[in-house]
Design a protein around this motif. Structure first.
Motif, PDB file in Angstrom:
ATOM      1  N   TYR A 189       0.931  -1.151   0.016  1.00 13.57           N
ATOM      2  CA  TYR A 189      -0.065  -0.088  -0.004  1.00 13.57           C
ATOM      3  C   TYR A 189       0.948   1.291   0.018  1.00 13.57           C
ATOM      4  CZ  TYR A 189      -3.903  -3.144   1.064  1.00 13.57           C
ATOM      5  OH  TYR A 189      -4.680  -4.209   1.014  1.00 13.57           O
ATOM      6  N   LEU A 190       0.642   2.391  -1.126  1.00  9.72           N
ATOM      7  CA  LEU A 190       1.442   3.469  -0.843  1.00  9.72           C
ATOM      8  C   LEU A 190       0.574   4.555  -0.520  1.00  9.72           C
ATOM      9  CD1 LEU A 190       3.739   5.167  -2.065  1.00  9.72           C
ATOM     10  CD2 LEU A 190       2.627   5.288  -4.208  1.00  9.72           C
ATOM     11  N   THR A 191       1.188   5.289   0.313  1.00  7.68           N
ATOM     12  CA  THR A 191       0.704   6.796   0.797  1.00  7.68           C
ATOM     13  C   THR A 191       1.420   7.600   0.128  1.00  7.68           C
ATOM     14  OG1 THR A 191      -0.371   5.858   2.706  1.00  7.68           O
ATOM     15  CG2 THR A 191      -0.231   8.211   2.530  1.00  7.68           C
ATOM     16  N   SER A 192       0.885   8.719  -0.809  1.00  4.97           N
ATOM     17  CA  SER A 192       1.844   9.517  -1.266  1.00  4.97           C
ATOM     18  C   SER A 192       1.175  11.039  -0.931  1.00  4.97           C
ATOM     19  CB  SER A 192       1.704   9.639  -3.123  1.00  4.97           C
ATOM     20  OG  SER A 192       0.458   9.447  -3.478  1.00  4.97           O
ATOM     21  N   PHE A 193       1.904  12.059  -0.894  1.00  5.36           N
ATOM     22  CA  PHE A 193       1.189  13.167  -0.407  1.00  5.36           C
ATOM     23  C   PHE A 193       1.262  14.348  -1.713  1.00  5.36           C
ATOM     24  CE2 PHE A 193       2.822  10.707   2.811  1.00  5.36           C
ATOM     25  CZ  PHE A 193       1.687  10.849   3.984  1.00  5.36           C
ATOM     26  N   GLN A 194       0.090  14.652  -2.048  1.00  6.35           N
ATOM     27  CA  GLN A 194      -0.057  15.639  -3.143  1.00  6.35           C
ATOM     28  C   GLN A 194      -0.754  16.807  -3.022  1.00  6.35           C
ATOM     29  OE1 GLN A 194      -1.124  13.058  -6.568  1.00  6.35           O
ATOM     30  NE2 GLN A 194      -0.305  11.283  -5.486  1.00  6.35           N
ATOM     31  N   GLY A 195      -1.242  17.771  -3.889  1.00 10.16           N
ATOM     32  CA  GLY A 195      -1.913  18.836  -3.434  1.00 10.16           C
ATOM     33  C   GLY A 195      -1.852  20.086  -4.575  1.00 10.16           C
ATOM     34  N   GLU A 196      -1.831  21.222  -4.119  1.00  7.33           N
ATOM     35  CA  GLU A 196      -1.686  22.470  -4.900  1.00  7.33           C
ATOM     36  C   GLU A 196      -1.397  23.528  -3.890  1.00  7.33           C
ATOM     37  OE1 GLU A 196      -6.185  23.820  -5.814  1.00  7.33           O
ATOM     38  OE2 GLU A 196      -6.112  21.570  -5.915  1.00  7.33           O
ATOM     39  N   TYR A 197      -1.476  24.666  -4.425  1.00  5.69           N
ATOM     40  CA  TYR A 197      -1.140  25.773  -3.498  1.00  5.69           C
ATOM     41  C   TYR A 197      -2.368  25.956  -2.710  1.00  5.69           C
ATOM     42  CZ  TYR A 197      -0.290  30.629  -1.922  1.00  5.69           C
ATOM     43  OH  TYR A 197      -0.139  31.821  -1.516  1.00  5.69           O
ATOM     44  N   LEU A 198      -1.901  26.253  -1.366  1.00  3.67           N
ATOM     45  CA  LEU A 198      -2.931  26.321  -0.444  1.00  3.67           C
ATOM     46  C   LEU A 198      -3.639  24.905   0.076  1.00  3.67           C
ATOM     47  CD1 LEU A 198      -4.745  29.736  -0.861  1.00  3.67           C
ATOM     48  CD2 LEU A 198      -2.565  29.264   0.407  1.00  3.67           C
ATOM     49  N   LYS A 199      -3.301  23.893  -0.645  1.00  2.00           N
ATOM     50  CA  LYS A 199      -3.613  22.704  -0.262  1.00  2.00           C
ATOM     51  C   LYS A 199      -2.503  21.609  -0.379  1.00  2.00           C
ATOM     52  CE  LYS A 199      -7.824  19.847  -1.557  1.00  2.00           C
ATOM     53  NZ  LYS A 199      -8.738  19.651  -2.496  1.00  2.00           N
ATOM     54  N   GLU A 200      -1.513  21.893   0.391  1.00  2.00           N
ATOM     55  CA  GLU A 200      -0.077  21.064   0.348  1.00  2.00           C
ATOM     56  C   GLU A 200      -0.178  19.896   0.997  1.00  2.00           C
ATOM     57  OE1 GLU A 200       1.042  25.295  -0.624  1.00  2.00           O
ATOM     58  OE2 GLU A 200      -0.150  24.325   0.728  1.00  2.00           O
ATOM     59  N   MET A 201       0.439  18.823   0.918  1.00  2.00           N
ATOM     60  CA  MET A 201       0.763  17.610   1.767  1.00  2.00           C
ATOM     61  C   MET A 201      -0.612  16.961   2.037  1.00  2.00           C
ATOM     62  SD  MET A 201       3.632  16.453   2.596  1.00  2.00           S
ATOM     63  CE  MET A 201       4.257  15.234   3.754  1.00  2.00           C
TER      64      MET A 201
END
Length: 739
Positions: A189-201
């Motif tokens: 199982y992979l947990t990655s951390f993604q997002g965008e500006y003001l919605k990081e991690m």
């Protein structure tokens, strides 16, 4: 038979026999290389063709005489793909799988073979060792060294690769991974951390299925805006805080990265990580060494909690600049003034700062530029002289005025960037990353300077150096980076006859050179790494910076989730958390959330009501009493806000005599009236007695909790109810050993 044909036949027979003899000899002389910490081991072994394979990854095998036999316990048929478990998979010869390295030799040959040559282990100290394994191409003078640096107690490995050759001309590196790992297990199982500006991690957990799951960045700078090089791999079941086998990892690189998670046809996991080869074929000249960035990872059989504490302990002791030291509590002017200020308004913000307990004032963006004054974000960037209208007496005056008020003074810079409306742009377009035949594309009205150019490196170093030469008492630097790279093109590389594809790599290498020079001359000055938020939080940069800015989103409810996710990979001493006017939560809630790291304020203290000022003063005093626990203690994530109506995090000092527990209401959709069940503590001594007391109370508000005494055993089994409810949305508990 013709004599020439007979001789040729005999030579062929001799060659075949020699190969068979060599194969038998190598098979009998397999080399087995353990890479081991206290609680886990990687086992590498040569096969009958002298290729290096990963044959084991797990708990240490105690009997050294049995290590060689591990390779015989599995039997994978790989005729259709090459070798899945190659320790560093080359391209162009026997391999048909995703490679770790792909090259084009000086003569144009695109094939590479790597065979074991030698290895050595260096014991750096009682806790640290470095194993180096040399692999060589049997045809070309080309070699790769696999490096594994192990911190035994922390169960942490830093892995990188060094590539060199002695060919007559440059070799084109088309792919050059940092690490190529292999894991055998039923499910991953992979947990990655993604997002965008003001919605990081933002975490995304997925079960890996056969094929390749890629996480990458092509942004050039601010590379972690959309995806991050941080990841969690859980073995057998989804990641859990206190149970199960998990691996926490990060590629420590500030530019474009690529992480490939491949489930092969045997349902095992191949992990290949490194610099993103996108538009980055690198011309490596003879006799020079290309060192890849490091993959940093730790393995735990007791869940993400133990793994993150391993990583945090390692980071504080061995990697983060002054990681075991102190930090300054600062007051920032950005949200109080933005670009609209002068020296009177700024010096007015100093007043009262020391009274509430702040150590430092940070002057943010907008203080520079004269021909093109920095009154907005569309001008002035690159012209690093004080704006005479705003600051007629210069920065030195503000440094002195701050000192009179009992606080230190820091400054914001964004030295890698330039506005087209600037004197720097007018004088040095050749210093700017821009394609001369294309329209310019701006991010926040700015472009990126070309740090592959040594002249630009000197300029950026000079920005920092001049600030300190003119203002020796300057106490803090906030280093920002808001633009990504569009139209990637370097006039410098073109002038030098070097490939444009070197740019993405040489930019970051040039930036590191600048930071090395800064730290050689100014080794102790605290510096915050900012990049529109968490665009650059990683462990190569944190060699040079004391802390980083997780996000421009300072809304405290969102910050609980964001700080929770960052805590898997970073100790709290590295994360800057500021109290602002964002959100609808009361001041107490905002201060409590910001206290779970390096506390700061971005408000006008003079505008606080008397009760708010009184609370801040007491809360900062409390913070100074427990900040050492938050910064240097062990962190325990007790109640997950993604799964519950509350969040709870706990920090315990190393001798287990003191702790602080933060509890927050994160969901009131169903009019939650009180915490339904107790919060079970962790990290205490079962045999000690502890006093549990609520702190950080707002003036004239009494706690609903009585100061009580419980054993560590009770608190870690039965737990304690913090009575979080709609009237008590934030509860901070102090836990102290009863002497």
């Amino acid at each position: 038979m013709n004599l020439n044909l007979l001789n040729l036949y005999n030579k062929k027979v001799f060659f075949i026999v020699s190969l068979l003899i060599t194969s038998i000899q190598l098979s009998a002389q397999k080399v087995t290389i353990p890479i081991a910490s206290e609680n886990h081991m990687i086992l590498l072994q040569t096969d009958h063709l002298n290729r290096l394979r990963t044959i084991y990854f797990g708990k240490p095998i105690q009997n050294q005489s049995e290590l060689e036999a591990v390779g015989a316990t599995t039997n994978y048929d790989e005729n259709n793909s090459g070798i899945y478990n190659s320790a560093y998979t080359p391209a162009g010869t026997w391999n048909l799988s995703e490679p770790a390295i792909q090259v084009k030799h000086a003569d144009g040959n695109p094939s590479l073979e790597l065979k074991y040559s030698s290895h050595k282990k260096e014991q750096i100290d009682a806790n640290t060792s470095l194993t180096s394994i040399v692999l060589k191409d049997p045809v070309y003078p080309f070699e790769v060294t696999l490096c594994y640096k192990v911190w035994s107690k922390e169960n942490l490995i830093e892995q990188w690769t060094e590539i060199r050759h002695k060919e007559k001309k440059a070799v084109l590196l088309q792919k050059f991974a940092s690490a190529n790992l292999y894991f055998s297990n039923k499910d991953f199982y992979l947990t990655s951390f993604q997002g965008e500006y003001l919605k990081e991690m933002q975490p995304i957990e997925t079960k890996l299925e056969q094929g390749i799951r890629t996480i990458d960045s092509k942004l050039g700078t601010r590379a972690m805006l959309l995806q991050t090089p941080n990841f969690i791999v859980s073995f057998g079941k989804p990641a859990s805080e206190n149970q199960g086998t998990v691996l926490l990892g990060q590629l420590a690189w500030s530019g474009n990265f690529k992480l490939d998670f491949e489930i092969d046809s045997h349902k095992n996991l191949r992990l290949i990580t490194g610099i993103n080869p996108y538009a980055s074929e690198y011309a490596l000249v003879p006799n020079e060494t290309f060192k890849t960035p490091s993959l940093i990872y730790t393995l735990s059989t007791n869940g993400t909690g133990e793994a993150s504490r391993n990583l945090q302990n390692w980071a504080r002791k061995y990697r983060v600049l002054d990681g075991e030291g102190e930090r300054l509590t600062l007051l920032n002017n950005w949200e109080a003034t933005y670009f609209d200020f002068d020296e009177n308004k700024i010096s007015g913000l100093f007043k009262g700062a020391k009274d509430i307990g702040v150590d430092l004032f940070l002057l943010d963006d907008g203080w520079f530029g004269n021909k093109y004054p920095r009154n907005n974000d569309d001008a002035g960037l690159g012209d690093w002289q004080e704006n005479k209208k705003k600051l007629p007496h210069g920065l030195g005056y503000l440094v002195k005025e701050a000192k009179k008020e009992g606080v230190k003074f820091g400054i914001w810079i964004e030295p890698e960037m330039v506005n087209p409306r600037s004197e720097l742009y007018e004088k040095h377009q050749d210093w700017v990353i821009r394609q001369p035949e294309r329209p310019e594309i701006y991010y926040r009205n700015q472009l990126v300077l070309d740090l592959s150019n040594p002249e630009v490196q000197d300029f950026v170093f000079g920005i920092v150096d001049n600030l300190f030469v003119k203002n020796p008492e300057l106490a803090f630097i906030k280093w920002d980076c808001n633009a990504v790279i569009y139209n990637a093109y370097s006039a410098y590389l073109n002038k030098k006859g070097l490939p444009q594809s070197n740019l993405y790599v040489d930019y970051i290498k040039g930036l590191y050179k600048v930071l090395e020079r800064i730290r050689a001359k100014y080794p102790k000055v605290p510096m915050m790494l900012c990049s529109g938020g968490g665009g650059r939080g990683e462990y190569e940069f944190l060699k040079y910076f004391t802390e980083f800015w997780p996000s421009d989103d300072t809304e405290p409810l969102e910050r609980i989730f964001m700080q929770w996710n960052y805590s898997y990979f970073f100790p709290s001493i590295t994360t800057d958390n500021h109290v602002t006017d964002w959100g609808k939560q009361p001041l107490k809630f905002r201060v409590d959330v910001a206290s779970m790291g390096k506390l700061g304020f971005d408000i006008v203290t003079n505008h606080l009501s008397e009760k708010d000022r009184q609370f801040c003063k007491q809360a900062i005093s409390n913070y100074h009493s427990f900040k050492d626990i938050v910064w240097h203690g062990d962190q325990y994530r007790l109640v997950n806000p993604y799964e519950n109506d509350i969040a709870s995090l706990m920090y315990v000092n190393k001798d287990k005599t003191r702790a602080v527990v933060f509890n927050y209401l994160v969901n009131n959709r169903f009019n939650l009236t009180a915490t339904k069940r107790p919060v079970v503590f962790n990290g205490l001594d079962s045999n000690k007695k502890y006093v549990v007391k609520e702190i950080n109370l707002y003036p004239e508000i009494e706690s609903t909790l009585k100061s009580v005494v419980y054993s560590g055993d009770f608190l870690m089994k039965a737990g304690y109810n913090p009575d979080v409810n709609l009237k008590r949305t934030s509860v901070v508990l102090e836990v102290t050993e009863l002497k």
